[in-house]
Design a protein around this motif. Structure first.
Motif, PDB file in Angstrom:
ATOM      1  N   PHE A  29       0.842  -1.215   0.000  1.00 55.05           N
ATOM      2  CA  PHE A  29       0.000   0.000   0.000  1.00 55.05           C
ATOM      3  C   PHE A  29       0.875   1.262   0.000  1.00 55.05           C
ATOM      4  N   LEU A  30       1.960   1.206   0.780  1.00 52.00           N
ATOM      5  CA  LEU A  30       2.805   2.404   0.912  1.00 52.00           C
ATOM      6  C   LEU A  30       3.617   2.675  -0.354  1.00 52.00           C
ATOM      7  N   GLU A  32       2.690   1.828  -3.299  1.00 46.48           N
ATOM      8  CA  GLU A  32       1.684   2.308  -4.274  1.00 46.48           C
ATOM      9  C   GLU A  32       1.476   3.812  -4.091  1.00 46.48           C
ATOM     10  N   GLU A  33       1.330   4.192  -2.817  1.00 49.86           N
ATOM     11  CA  GLU A  33       1.007   5.587  -2.501  1.00 49.86           C
ATOM     12  C   GLU A  33       2.203   6.516  -2.720  1.00 49.86           C
ATOM     13  N   TYR A  34       3.374   6.135  -2.222  1.00 48.47           N
ATOM     14  CA  TYR A  34       4.520   7.058  -2.219  1.00 48.47           C
ATOM     15  C   TYR A  34       5.363   6.984  -3.490  1.00 48.47           C
ATOM     16  N   LEU A  75      -2.573   6.215   5.489  1.00 41.53           N
ATOM     17  CA  LEU A  75      -2.728   6.597   4.075  1.00 41.53           C
ATOM     18  C   LEU A  75      -3.758   7.711   3.903  1.00 41.53           C
ATOM     19  N   LYS A  77      -6.872   7.113   3.548  1.00 38.32           N
ATOM     20  CA  LYS A  77      -7.940   6.662   2.642  1.00 38.32           C
ATOM     21  C   LYS A  77      -8.165   5.155   2.760  1.00 38.32           C
TER      22      LYS A  77
END
Ligand code: SAM
Length: 294
Positions: A29-30, A32-34, A75, A77
């Motif tokens: 997830f991280l 993907e986000e960062y 996140l 979200k």
């Protein structure tokens, strides 16, 4: 530091707190986000060098995960019913059980639509992030939908979520336990009653705190979760009374409920004169939702 090295640090630091599969999911997830990486990128670009700013973001996230803060708050979200939702500490993180309730309501709306050609009116009480009314709005044509919450801060998030998902919902800040009726809402509605009233109100008793995870207890809003041991069904009593006043002839009341209080919640509705009261289990086999008509 490369992505591979960063992942190793996450595994090392978190290994005594979470199972490795969960750590892998957090890390995915991280990235993907960062970094805008996909799951495949994580393998193919594992030697990618993380710049200083992004490294700081990963470090901050790691610290918060170590403190058992939910990844959704880190996140900012989450996903609910296949839709994106912003969340923060003022909103409960939407749960999968609630998706099942939404699916049940969508099925019910199909039946109501066959009976009447007028716009469906729908009210969600205790709307939080707005996950229930927004996912209903995305899946129901021709509905007027409103949401109520006591928390101004939660409603700000709900409004942003309605914008994010491009739906129109009217939100109202209100203490549901302090109002005698819902007449104030009707100037915003096309009809002076509701076809559907839904609520996932606070329902966890203080006595259940002992069995709860630290990440929920220390991070999610207590106002969204807890009720007293003495009067745990206070919201159900009140919302049922409001539903008796304001549901349309074929109207339906939906509740998400405390799994340990299924039969008591059903009894409240039967005692108030609701006739068809259906108690349903969630995918985990727990009593979790109720549909009632009169
Ligand atoms: C269990 S959460 C449900 C949030 C969201 N509907 C969901 O399903 O994820 C209950 C919500 O009820 C709201 N609430 C608590 N007390 C309330 C009251 N007296 N009047 C109106 N809303 C209230 C909380 O702020 C919280 O957002």
């Amino acid at each position: 530091m490369t992505v591979k090295e960063c992942k190793k640090v996450f595994s090392e630091v978190l290994k005594d707190i979470f199972p490795s599969t969960e750590i892998d999911t957090f890390f995915l997830f991280l990235v993907e986000e960062y970094l805008g990486f996909t799951r495949v990128d994580l393998v193919l670009k594992s030697d990618f060098i993380i710049d200083e700013n992004t490294k700081n973001l990963f470090n901050k996230a790691l610290k918060r995960l170590k403190n058992q803060e939910p990844i959704q708050y880190i996140l900012g979200k989450t996903e609910f019913f296949g839709l994106p939702f912003l969340v923060d500490k003022n909103t409960l993180i939407p749960r999968p059980e609630t998706e099942e309730l939404v699916a049940w309501i969508i099925d019910e709306v199909k039946i109501l639509n066959k009976k009447s050609s007028t716009k469906i009116t729908l009210l969600d009480i205790g709307t939080g992030s707005g996950c229930i009314p927004i996912s209903l709005a995305k899946n129901i044509n021709f509905a007027t939908i409103s949401g109520i919450d006591i928390s101004e801060k939660a409603l700000k998030v709900a409004l942003k979520n309605a914008e994010l998902n491009q739906v129109s919902i009217s939100f109202f800040e209100m203490d549901i336990l302090k109002i005698a009726d819902l007449c104030f809402l009707f100037e915003y509605n096309s009809k002076s009653n509701f076809d559907i009233i839904v609520s996932n109100p606070p329902y966890v008793r203080e006595l259940e705190k002992k069995a709860m995870n630290k990440n929920v207890l220390e991070n999610e809003p207590h106002q969204a979760l807890f009720v007293s041991d003495e009067n745990p069904l206070v919201f159900y009593e009140k919302i049922a009374d409001l539903a008796l006043l304001h549901l349309s002839k074929d109207g339906v009341l939906f509740f998400e409920i405390n799994q340990y209080l299924g039969n008591q919640t059903v009894d409240i509705l039967l005692n108030k004169g609701f006739k068809n009261v259906e108690l349903r289990k969630d995918i985990f086999g727990n009593d979790r939702m109720i549909k009632a008509t009169f």
